[in-house]
Design an enzyme around this catalytic site. Structure first.
Site, PDB file in Angstrom:
ATOM      1  CD  GLU A  32      -2.574  -1.113   2.692  1.00 40.52           C
ATOM      2  OE1 GLU A  32      -3.542  -0.343   2.806  1.00 40.52           O
ATOM      3  OE2 GLU A  32      -2.165  -1.844   3.624  1.00 40.52           O
ATOM      4  NE  ARG A  58       3.932  -8.427  10.399  1.00 39.91           N
ATOM      5  CZ  ARG A  58       3.436  -7.215  10.653  1.00 39.91           C
ATOM      6  NH1 ARG A  58       2.147  -7.050  10.783  1.00 39.91           N
ATOM      7  NH2 ARG A  58       4.234  -6.189  10.804  1.00 39.91           N
ATOM      8  CE  LYS A 109       2.062   1.204   5.878  1.00 40.23           C
ATOM      9  NZ  LYS A 109       0.982   0.802   4.970  1.00 40.23           N
TER      10      LYS A 109
END
Length: 774
Positions: free
Chosen positions: A270, A485, A495
């Protein structure tokens, strides 16, 4: 709650009461087992023997395609399938042959139906195996690995009864060797076993307690061919859990015609933030898997949320992919396919699989939101309302398009489209409705004919919607594969939280070298090869891994040791005047760029009567064991061939040492000194930034570890700026991101803040592991 009928039915199959009750807690399993048992009773009557019951339970618990239940039950009750081995073969066959009708002849051949293995055949197979290993058996006797004999005999007689083979092996070994003697009971030497285990460990990629076990496989070797047990292109249906329809095989045939059987992956970030160390694993996995298998990888920006997307993020993401050494086959955007996605949304409504809903966002949150009262509204009504959404006749949050399905995590009817009056960076004001990730992702994969949709484990709950949506529209359906992950201790990569750190003044921006974003690591001086090596060392694990930063640092040192030329710099300068300097002019000293390999060249530095050394390399009153410059203790100056000896200490009025006066001699003109120190002469003044961990605790986001929140856990000493450090003139022409090893100090990289006449260096890592540093 279990009913008496269900409980007795399951215990009648041979299940213990406890296992029967546990089975009844699983609605899907108990329904399938009840159906299998009921069908079996129609043939066998109310009494089912335990062996048949065990096979029926294995069938119910492992069968994914419920259409095949009756077919397989009939084979079990008629004793055509009478072993676990045959059942496993049968389940594999129906999984890899999803289309009707099933070829019964081929099925029975592959499942060993009607194959009778006689005792004579077993005897002959075991005898042949024992004869093959006879010499080793006679030497090792009962310490020989009998499992090897079993395995080879079973391989020769695939459908033989395992117990009969074991009995025959035991009998023939006893006949050959006789009864066990005392020596046979002794274990093999532990050393041999240890070596075997060590060798075995090196071929595996194990992560324990944040430590990566050493291994010998490169990332490409881990990703190549069958290493990951992934399906081959076009064989999507062989993947466990893959959902097939009557159109699947035709769609796969068309897919192979388009791709030529080529592996296709994609990295789909993204564009609303900067990539971090976890993304490095994703980049290596997606691009690496394609590269290792002669395939292609797309870089696809998931630009479906225009409110949070900025041009700088698109550029930074692309730059980081290239920096890590990968070239996208093609750069695409979800917005490239907005027209097709919209057309498919209309088709989904027409098929009765989507509807326009007016529930508010707040009503859809939580674990058990209320069902939509608009779920069953007429198709034509939803079509008209969706068109109204498209034309801007609803405000944001007033209407959404939702899909009719329940996901693995229980989430019901995920949103496919929502209203957003935000111009898009690529399509401008053309759209005021935008698709969601749940709707967009799988369809973009389908359009690009992705073979392996690789994503992290948190997307596993979306797998059902992935398969459902492609099948609901009768389009090619890729396979979603999940992996664990990669996280690091002492780090925050969210973020939102990085923005909080910037706003609080704790860091400068996304590329602050104390962060673990990729732009920050590049600015710090981490080579891309080191990051890729770190990802290979972690391995392609299914479980989430949280690693210690020092493991990443170790990979950095390994690369920089071979690639960063040496130079000399002084952090805390102390002036030294050589009173008997051998020449009126400075000497030119040839310093090897890599002392361990002088074939890589030399650089020249001046050596004059005034030099500067580290203040810590001199002590008037040294403690025991101190080997550097002190009264009566000379030291060598690296690379010069000279030794200096203290003659006088010049101090300021307040007693601070300002200058040392020394004499020098050739190294070979006397006793060898205890130590050699680095120095600079006629140096450049530069700024050096020294970094330590940004956070004090391993898990700054864990309330149990840091009750006050991650902002309360900041290390106030995470940045030390040395504004007037000295560095030798060999680095005068260095450019941003050039890397050096400053002897005895660590590895350093030129910061982009540098400008004409003012070099700024970031310390990348120390020369040796330091638990207190990042």
């Amino acid at each position: 709650m279990a009913t008496p009928d269900s409980l007795s039915l399951f215990t009648g199959l041979g299940l213990s009461e406890h296992k029967a009750r546990e089975t009844l807690k699983n609605a899907a399993l108990s329904a399938q087992l009840r159906e299998a048992a009921t069908q079996a009773q129609q043939t066998l009557g109310s009494t089912i023997d335990k062996a048949t019951g065990t096979l029926l339970y294995g069938l119910a618990s492992r069968l994914r395609d419920t259409r095949r239940l009756s077919f397989l039950v009939s084979y079990i009750v008629n004793k055509k399938i009478h072993s676990e081995l045959q059942l496993s073969a049968a389940l594999e066959y129906v999984r890899s042959h999803p289309l009707d009708p099933i070829d019964s002849v081929d099925f029975e051949k592959e499942c060993g139906v009607g194959v009778l293995v006689t005792p004579e055949q077993i005897e002959e197979a075991v005898e042949a195996t024992i004869n093959k290993h006879r010499p080793q058996l006679l030497v090792e006797r009962y310490r020989f690995n009998m499992g090897l004999l079993m395995g080879e005999a079973r391989a020769a007689l695939r459908w033989a009864d395992g117990k009969m083979i074991k009995h025959e092996v035991d009998m023939q070994v006893l006949h050959l060797l006789g009864p066990k003697m005392e020596a046979d009971l002794e274990k093999k030497p532990k050393v041999a076993k240890g070596r075997l285990e060590e060798t075995d460990r090196k071929t595996k990629d194990v992560v324990e307690n944040g430590e990566a076990a050493s291994h010998t496989l490169s990332l490409m070797e881990q990703l190549r061919g069958e290493a990951l047990k992934f399906h081959k292109p076009g064989e999507n249906y062989k993947t466990p859990g893959y959902v097939t329809t009557t159109h699947t095989m035709d769609l796969l045939k068309q897919h192979l015609e388009i791709t030529g059987g080529q592996v296709r992956t994609r990295f789909p970030p993204e564009p609303n933030g900067i990539l971090h160390i976890g993304h490095a694993k994703a980049i290596n996995f997606n691009f690496g898997y394609a590269k290792a298998n002669s395939g292609i990888c797309f870089l696809r920006f998931d630009d479906t949320n225009p409110e949070k997307e900025e041009a700088k993020f698109f550029t930074a993401i692309y730059d980081m992919v290239v920096w890590l050494g990968y070239t996208p086959y093609k750069v695409t955007y979800a917005s490239d396919y907005f027209d097709q996605l919209y057309a498919w949304a209309i088709e989904l409504i027409r098929r009765g699989q989507a509807y326009v809903c007016h529930q508010k966002v707040e009503e859809l949150k939580g674990h058990n939101p209320l069902p939509s009262p608009w779920r069953d509204r007429p198709i034509e009504e939803s079509l008209l309302l969706f068109e109204a959404m498209r034309k801007g006749k609803f405000s944001e949050g007033e209407a959404t398009l939702r899909m009719k399905l329940v996901m693995e995590d229980g989430k019901m009817d995920p949103v496919a489209y929502r209203v957003k009056y935000t111009p898009h960076h690529r399509t401008g004001d053309k759209w005021c409705i935008y698709p969601t990730y749940d709707y967009t992702h799988c369809l973009c994969d389908s359009i690009e004919h992705i073979t392996h949709s690789l994503c992290t484990k948190e997307f596993q709950a979306r797998r059902s919607s992935y398969f459902w949506l492609c099948n609901a529209l009768d389009v090619y359906c890729p396979v979603q594969w999940e992996y664990g992950r990669l996280n690091l201790h002492y780090a925050v990569v969210s973020k939102r939280k990085i923005l909080q750190l910037v706003a609080a003044g704790a860091v400068r921006d996304w590329d602050d070298p104390r962060l673990f974003t990729l732009t920050a690591l590049r600015r710090r001086g981490f080579p891309p090869e080191a990051i890729n090596n770190f990802c290979a060392r972690v391995g392609v694990t299914v479980a989430q891994t949280t690693m210690e930063p020092h493991l990443l640092e170790s990979c950095v040192r390994d690369v920089l040791n071979d690639t960063a030329p040496r130079a000399m710099a002084i952090l805390e300068p102390l002036q030294v005047v050589i009173t008997n300097f051998p020449d009126v002019k400075p000497l030119d000293i040839q310093v090897p760029n890599f002392p361990a390999d002088e074939t890589k060249g030399f650089h020249q530095v001046p050596f004059a009567s005034t030099v500067f050394i580290e203040r810590t390399d001199f002590k008037e009153e040294p403690e025991p064991g101190y080997k550097r410059l002190a009264w009566g203790q000379p030291v060598g100056l690296r690379h010069t061939g000279y030794v200096i000896e203290l003659q006088n200490v010049v101090k300021s009025p307040n007693g601070c040492v300002e200058c040392l006066e020394v004499t020098c001699r050739r190294t070979d003109a006397g006793e060898k000194p205890k130590a050699f120190i680095h120095w600079v002469s006629q140096p450049l003044v530069c700024e050096i930034r020294l970094y330590e961990r940004l956070f004090q605790h391993k898990n700054p986001e864990d309330p149990a570890e840091v009750p006050g929140g991650f902002l309360s856990d900041l290390n106030t000493a995470s940045l030390q700026v040395v504004e007037a450090a000295l560095v030798d003139c060999s680095v005068a022409l260095a450019k941003p991101f050039d890397k050096f090893q400053f002897e005895r100090l660590g590895y350093f990289s030129v910061d982009p803040d540098s400008h004409q006449g003012q070099l700024i260096f970031n310390r990348t890592v120390t020369l040796k592991e330091d638990p207190g540093k990042v």
